[in-house]
Motif scaffolding. Structure first.
Motif, short mmCIF file in Angstrom:
data_model
loop_
_atom_site.label_atom_id
_atom_site.label_comp_id
_atom_site.label_asym_id
_atom_site.label_seq_id
_atom_site.Cartn_x
_atom_site.Cartn_y
_atom_site.Cartn_z
N UNK A 5 52.69 43.97 35.97
CA UNK A 5 51.36 43.65 35.76
C UNK A 5 51.16 42.03 36.03
N UNK A 6 51.61 41.58 37.26
CA UNK A 6 51.48 40.34 37.53
C UNK A 6 50.18 40.26 38.56
N UNK A 7 50.00 39.40 39.69
CA UNK A 7 48.83 39.23 40.32
C UNK A 7 48.88 40.66 41.23
N UNK A 8 49.97 41.12 41.70
CA UNK A 8 49.81 42.70 42.54
C UNK A 8 49.18 43.48 41.51
N UNK A 9 50.09 43.91 40.43
CA UNK A 9 49.76 44.79 39.40
C UNK A 9 48.09 44.87 39.00
N UNK A 10 47.77 43.81 38.78
CA UNK A 10 46.56 43.53 38.16
C UNK A 10 45.16 43.91 39.26
N UNK A 11 45.77 43.46 40.49
CA UNK A 11 44.79 43.75 41.53
C UNK A 11 44.74 45.40 41.92
N UNK A 12 45.98 45.97 41.94
CA UNK A 12 45.89 47.33 42.06
C UNK A 12 45.04 48.14 41.01
N UNK A 13 45.41 47.75 39.65
CA UNK A 13 44.46 48.23 38.77
C UNK A 13 43.07 48.07 38.73
N UNK A 14 42.79 47.02 38.97
CA UNK A 14 41.43 46.58 39.49
C UNK A 14 40.43 47.36 40.55
N UNK A 15 41.36 47.63 41.30
CA UNK A 15 41.07 48.27 42.72
C UNK A 15 40.73 49.81 42.25
N UNK A 16 41.67 50.19 41.53
CA UNK A 16 41.40 51.73 41.06
C UNK A 16 40.16 52.00 40.29
N UNK A 17 40.01 50.98 39.29
CA UNK A 17 39.01 51.12 38.48
C UNK A 17 37.67 50.93 39.18
N UNK A 18 37.70 50.01 39.91
CA UNK A 18 36.32 49.72 40.79
C UNK A 18 35.96 50.65 41.93
N UNK A 19 36.99 51.27 42.42
CA UNK A 19 36.72 52.02 43.66
C UNK A 19 36.94 53.60 43.40
N UNK A 20 36.81 53.92 42.10
CA UNK A 20 37.31 55.33 41.90
C UNK A 20 36.36 56.21 42.42
N UNK A 21 34.98 56.09 42.56
CA UNK A 21 33.86 57.02 43.09
C UNK A 21 34.29 57.03 44.51
N UNK A 22 34.38 55.79 45.17
CA UNK A 22 34.53 55.69 46.71
C UNK A 22 35.72 56.53 46.89
N UNK A 23 37.07 56.38 46.27
CA UNK A 23 38.08 57.20 46.58
C UNK A 23 37.88 58.66 46.51
N UNK A 24 37.10 58.96 45.35
CA UNK A 24 36.97 60.72 45.03
C UNK A 24 35.89 61.18 46.38
N UNK A 25 35.16 60.28 46.96
CA UNK A 25 34.20 60.85 47.78
C UNK A 25 34.96 60.82 49.20
N UNK A 26 35.65 59.82 49.40
CA UNK A 26 36.34 59.84 50.61
C UNK A 26 37.60 60.55 50.79
N UNK A 27 38.36 61.00 49.83
CA UNK A 27 39.68 61.47 50.07
C UNK A 27 39.81 62.52 48.94
N UNK A 28 38.80 63.00 48.17
CA UNK A 28 38.94 64.22 47.25
C UNK A 28 39.80 63.85 46.15
N UNK A 29 40.24 62.77 45.81
CA UNK A 29 41.25 62.16 44.65
C UNK A 29 40.81 61.14 44.08
N UNK A 30 40.98 60.89 42.81
CA UNK A 30 40.64 59.68 42.13
C UNK A 30 41.82 59.29 41.08
N UNK A 31 42.75 58.76 41.71
CA UNK A 31 43.95 58.27 40.96
C UNK A 31 43.42 57.41 39.60
N UNK A 32 43.79 57.55 38.56
CA UNK A 32 43.53 57.17 37.40
C UNK A 32 44.73 56.65 36.63
#
Length: 347
Positions: free
Chosen positions: A25-52
């Motif tokens: 959970x350094x800079x890369x891990x935090x950026x990954x977690x934030x991306x999943x949280x902020x773009x969940x709807x976008x990922x679901x719409x585009x790819x049919x999956x919402x990694x949580x």
């Protein structure tokens, strides 16, 4: 008489929400977690999956999340449990590794990845050290568990170098790799060519988030060699632990060479090479590149890899963000690759 009919939307199918266990959970891990949280709807719409994100683990602590909750302050984390317990509690289908690529983290990363793979959990990693030392063992664990390993974050951050090596040039007779896969080296060399000192150039790279606090692996050529070792493993089946490496460093002497090259319209680049005709050998050399060369065209911290395919022609991928966000985006891409449904037809 005419009539019109409103277009009826087709209800989307159910969206899968695979649980993800994040290690690091350094800079890369935090950026990954934030991306999943902020773009969940976008990922679901585009790819049919919402990694949580289901849990996060660091050296001595962990936190288990519910329903995509945000990661709380470290004061709310619990002591570390065995990895297999957390995998069972969360039902995680993907283990994401954003651990430092250090000798100290190597054994931990290898053990955790092997355990997950044997249990049928896919592994997505930006950590390089255990890939170099445990490549064969991890492959065997993946076969035993019928699971997948994806390493984009370890080979070029946002640049899809691993995707090309793994599948993009398959069947095209690729015989060589010629690359500038380290954005810090390219950035520093260009600043040196402009007259800055090595210290000034490195400091600016660190201020911009391009270089690590310890840039020695970038400047020595070790990081570039590591990335090309991994790409060669994907291309030609080399075991990275058996590859012989020789490097040339970006140092004060390189600064003088960069200035001299610039005076002739050339650009000095730290170029990493490997060839199928020279098995298990990777070299990193300072090379004067000419206009028209894709490595000459790089600016700032951009990266590039040229796959030499004699019959198909050279295939080049270049650009990409060299930063924690770039590496995090690579982890997101690989997470989608191992979890998103694959449609029939052109998908």
């Amino acid at each position: 008489m005419s009539s019109s009919h409103a277009k009826t939307a087709v209800p989307p199918g159910p969206v899968d929400a695979p649980a993800v266990l994040l290690c690091g959970y350094g800079p890369v891990g935090r950026a990954y977690a934030e991306r999943l949280g902020a773009r969940g709807d976008e990922l679901a719409d585009a790819h049919g999956v919402r990694p949580t994100l289901a849990a996060v683990r660091v050296g001595s602590a962990q936190v288990v999340l519910r329903g995509g909750d945000a990661v709380p302050d470290r004061s709310h984390w619990a002591p570390l449990e065995p990895l297999e317990h957390v995998l069972e509690r969360t039902g995680a289908r993907v283990l994401v590794q954003a651990l430092p690529s250090s000798p100290r983290a190597r054994q931990q990363a290898a053990e955790e990845a092997g355990l997950a793979l044997r249990r049928g959990v896919h592994v997505v990693t930006a950590t390089k050290s255990h890939l170099l030392s445990h490549w064969r063992e991890l492959g065997e664990a993946a076969r035993a568990g019928r699971s997948l390993i994806r390493i984009s974050g370890a080979t070029g951050a946002a640049l899809p170098t691993a995707d090309l090596a793994r599948t993009g040039v398959r069947g095209l007779g690729c015989r060589s790799i010629r690359a500038c896969p380290n954005g810090t080296a390219t950035f520093v060399l260009d600043r040196l060519a402009a007259g800055e000192s090595l210290e000034e150039a490195v400091r600016e790279a660190q201020v911009r988030g391009i270089a690590e606090a310890d840039p020695s692996a970038d400047l020595s050529g070790a990081d570039a060699a590591t990335k090309v070792r991994l790409l060669a493993a994907l291309l030609w089946g080399w075991d990275p632990s058996t590859v012989h490496v020789s490097t040339e460093a970006v140092d004060e002497q390189a600064g003088r060479e960069a200035v001299a090259a610039a005076a002739r319209g050339l650009r000095l680049r730290a170029v990493a090479t490997a060839s199928a005709d020279r098995p298990r050998t990777v070299e990193v050399r300072l090379e004067r590149t000419v206009p028209g060369d894709p490595l000459h065209a790089l600016t700032g911290p951009e990266k590039a890899v040229v796959y030499g395919c004699p019959d198909a022609g050279d295939i080049t991928v270049s650009g990409g963000r060299s930063s924690p966000l770039g590496a995090a985006l690579a982890l997101v891409r690989d997470t989608l690759d191992v979890t998103a449904p694959r449609p029939f037809g052109f998908g």
